[in-house]
Design a protein around this motif. Structure first.
Motif, PDB file in Angstrom:
ATOM      1  N   PHE A 172       0.634  -1.265   0.006  1.00  0.00           N
ATOM      2  CA  PHE A 172       0.183  -0.203  -0.010  1.00  0.00           C
ATOM      3  C   PHE A 172       1.179   1.131   0.041  1.00  0.00           C
ATOM      4  N   HIS A 173       0.835   1.805  -1.113  1.00  0.00           N
ATOM      5  CA  HIS A 173       1.935   2.544  -1.581  1.00  0.00           C
ATOM      6  C   HIS A 173       1.937   4.114  -0.882  1.00  0.00           C
ATOM      7  N   LEU A 174       0.022   4.579  -0.532  1.00  0.00           N
ATOM      8  CA  LEU A 174       0.198   5.399  -0.086  1.00  0.00           C
ATOM      9  C   LEU A 174       0.254   6.349   1.518  1.00  0.00           C
ATOM     10  N   LYS A 175       0.940   7.348   1.577  1.00  0.00           N
ATOM     11  CA  LYS A 175       0.907   7.561   3.218  1.00  0.00           C
ATOM     12  C   LYS A 175       0.250   8.043   4.080  1.00  0.00           C
ATOM     13  N   PRO A 176       0.370   7.994   4.947  1.00  0.00           N
ATOM     14  CA  PRO A 176      -0.715   8.757   6.002  1.00  0.00           C
ATOM     15  C   PRO A 176      -0.432  10.354   6.504  1.00  0.00           C
ATOM     16  N   GLN A 177      -1.844  10.857   6.103  1.00  0.00           N
ATOM     17  CA  GLN A 177      -2.501  12.174   6.119  1.00  0.00           C
ATOM     18  C   GLN A 177      -2.732  12.133   6.685  1.00  0.00           C
ATOM     19  N   ILE A 178      -2.809  13.111   7.691  1.00  0.00           N
ATOM     20  CA  ILE A 178      -3.842  14.431   8.631  1.00  0.00           C
ATOM     21  C   ILE A 178      -4.013  15.764   7.506  1.00  0.00           C
ATOM     22  N   ARG A 179      -4.954  16.206   7.749  1.00  0.00           N
ATOM     23  CA  ARG A 179      -6.019  17.579   6.656  1.00  0.00           C
ATOM     24  C   ARG A 179      -7.043  18.778   7.187  1.00  0.00           C
ATOM     25  N   PRO A 180      -6.643  19.070   7.616  1.00  0.00           N
ATOM     26  CA  PRO A 180      -7.386  20.242   8.571  1.00  0.00           C
ATOM     27  C   PRO A 180      -8.631  20.951   7.380  1.00  0.00           C
ATOM     28  N   VAL A 181      -9.428  20.621   8.210  1.00  0.00           N
ATOM     29  CA  VAL A 181     -11.129  20.571   7.213  1.00  0.00           C
ATOM     30  C   VAL A 181     -11.600  21.169   7.405  1.00  0.00           C
ATOM     31  N   ILE A 182     -11.815  22.013   8.668  1.00  0.00           N
ATOM     32  CA  ILE A 182     -12.499  23.140  10.184  1.00  0.00           C
ATOM     33  C   ILE A 182     -11.585  23.541  10.802  1.00  0.00           C
ATOM     34  N   ALA A 183     -11.968  24.864  10.841  1.00  0.00           N
ATOM     35  CA  ALA A 183     -11.610  25.801  12.277  1.00  0.00           C
ATOM     36  C   ALA A 183     -12.701  26.877  12.087  1.00  0.00           C
ATOM     37  N   ARG A 184     -12.739  27.028  13.182  1.00  0.00           N
ATOM     38  CA  ARG A 184     -13.658  28.235  13.361  1.00  0.00           C
ATOM     39  C   ARG A 184     -14.240  28.632  14.944  1.00  0.00           C
ATOM     40  N   THR A 185     -14.089  29.546  15.304  1.00  0.00           N
ATOM     41  CA  THR A 185     -14.007  30.312  16.949  1.00  0.00           C
ATOM     42  C   THR A 185     -15.735  30.190  16.756  1.00  0.00           C
TER      43      THR A 185
ATOM     44  N   ASP B 124      -9.639  15.558   8.732  1.00  0.00           N
ATOM     45  CA  ASP B 124      -9.100  13.935   7.799  1.00  0.00           C
ATOM     46  C   ASP B 124      -8.429  13.467   7.777  1.00  0.00           C
ATOM     47  N   ILE B 125      -7.984  12.768   8.010  1.00  0.00           N
ATOM     48  CA  ILE B 125      -6.997  11.668   8.505  1.00  0.00           C
ATOM     49  C   ILE B 125      -6.560  10.589   7.352  1.00  0.00           C
TER      50      ILE B 125
ATOM     51  N   HIS C 207     -15.812  11.071  14.193  1.00  0.00           N
ATOM     52  CA  HIS C 207     -17.045  11.380  13.524  1.00  0.00           C
ATOM     53  C   HIS C 207     -17.520  10.260  12.627  1.00  0.00           C
ATOM     54  N   SER C 208     -16.660  10.107  12.238  1.00  0.00           N
ATOM     55  CA  SER C 208     -16.685   8.643  11.610  1.00  0.00           C
ATOM     56  C   SER C 208     -15.102   7.959  10.411  1.00  0.00           C
ATOM     57  N   THR C 209     -15.210   6.803  10.437  1.00  0.00           N
ATOM     58  CA  THR C 209     -14.315   6.089  10.614  1.00  0.00           C
ATOM     59  C   THR C 209     -14.572   5.305   9.124  1.00  0.00           C
ATOM     60  N   TRP C 210     -13.544   5.813   7.937  1.00  0.00           N
ATOM     61  CA  TRP C 210     -13.361   5.022   6.826  1.00  0.00           C
ATOM     62  C   TRP C 210     -12.637   3.238   6.295  1.00  0.00           C
TER      63      TRP C 210
END
Length: 244
Positions: free
Chosen positions: A42-55, A72-73, A110-113
């Motif tokens: 499996f050649h894709l690397k793990p990734q952490i991507r911010p999708v929401i930031a709100r006060t 989104d991880i 929230h969810s895990t796929w």
């Protein structure tokens, strides 16, 4: 992420605002060391991507505020959902210890796929690849190869139910997801025919030849004069269902 509100009405805040604390958490997760080893091909690397930031809005004169962060991880065989949750939990603990706020930071999954990889010899993959090699212009230079792709898509959702999926083929375009997104009209037909013939192959359908258009006849005449031969376009199903 909780913090001390900072505005003109509260000149003497007791500590950093939630936005400042949230930015530190986002930076910590962005710089987190993720595994890079390849497991199960499996050649894709793990990734952490911010999708929401709100006060969140607060009442006038309130001394505390709250900022929501969403991530989104991408998980992989080397970085599972449990690993991702443990990483975020530790980052939160470090934030609350080193840069405390008025209340502990909370987290909700929230969810895990799951990650997925469809086998190269799966009928869906094989028929779609064969059809693409017949119709896609890129196949004239080299055969269409198979690749792992990201980010997350509906295939991850289907994988949890044991349903195979593939990213397939898109159209040639520019400015994806922008207000001036556009596609190359000429790329629609090859993609359509690749899907059509791929599905027909999976269903065991025999396709009837397409009628030759006047434009194709002129092109064939031009090729004949130039000493070349143009094959007719792919076929489409006749009305009445699959052919014997």
């Amino acid at each position: 992420v909780h913090g001390h509100a900072q505005d003109m009405m509260l000149p003497d805040a007791e500590g950093p605002s939630s936005a400042i604390r949230a930015s530190r958490l986002m930076m910590a997760l962005s710089n987190a060391g993720l595994p890079i080893e390849i497991v199960d091909d499996f050649h894709l690397k793990p990734q952490i991507r911010p999708v929401i930031a709100r006060t969140l809005p607060k009442a006038p004169g309130a001394k505390q505020d709250v900022t929501e962060l969403g991530f989104d991880i991408r998980t992989t065989p080397a970085f599972t959902a449990a690993d991702a949750e443990a990483l975020v939990t530790q980052a939160i603990a470090d934030l609350d210890r080193d840069y405390p706020g008025p209340h502990p930071t909370t987290m909700q999954v929230h969810s895990t796929w799951p990650h997925f990889k469809t086998a190269p010899d799966h009928p869906m993959v094989r028929h779609l690849q064969d059809a693409a090699n017949q119709h896609m212009p890129a196949a004239r230079k080299r055969p269409i190869s198979l690749q792992l792709t990201g980010p997350s898509n509906v295939g991850n959702y289907l994988a949890q139910f044991g349903i195979s999926a593939t990213s397939g083929f898109g159209l040639e375009g520019r400015s994806v997801h922008a207000d001036n997104e556009r596609v190359k009209i000429a790329s629609i037909a090859p993609a359509y025919r690749s899907y059509r013939d791929g599905v027909a192959g999976m269903l065991g359908m025999t396709l009837a030849p397409e009628p030759i258009t006047e434009q194709q006849i002129k092109a064939q005449q031009k090729d004949t004069q130039a000493g070349t031969t143009r094959l007719p376009d792919a076929a489409v199903p006749r009305r009445g269902g699959p052919q014997p």
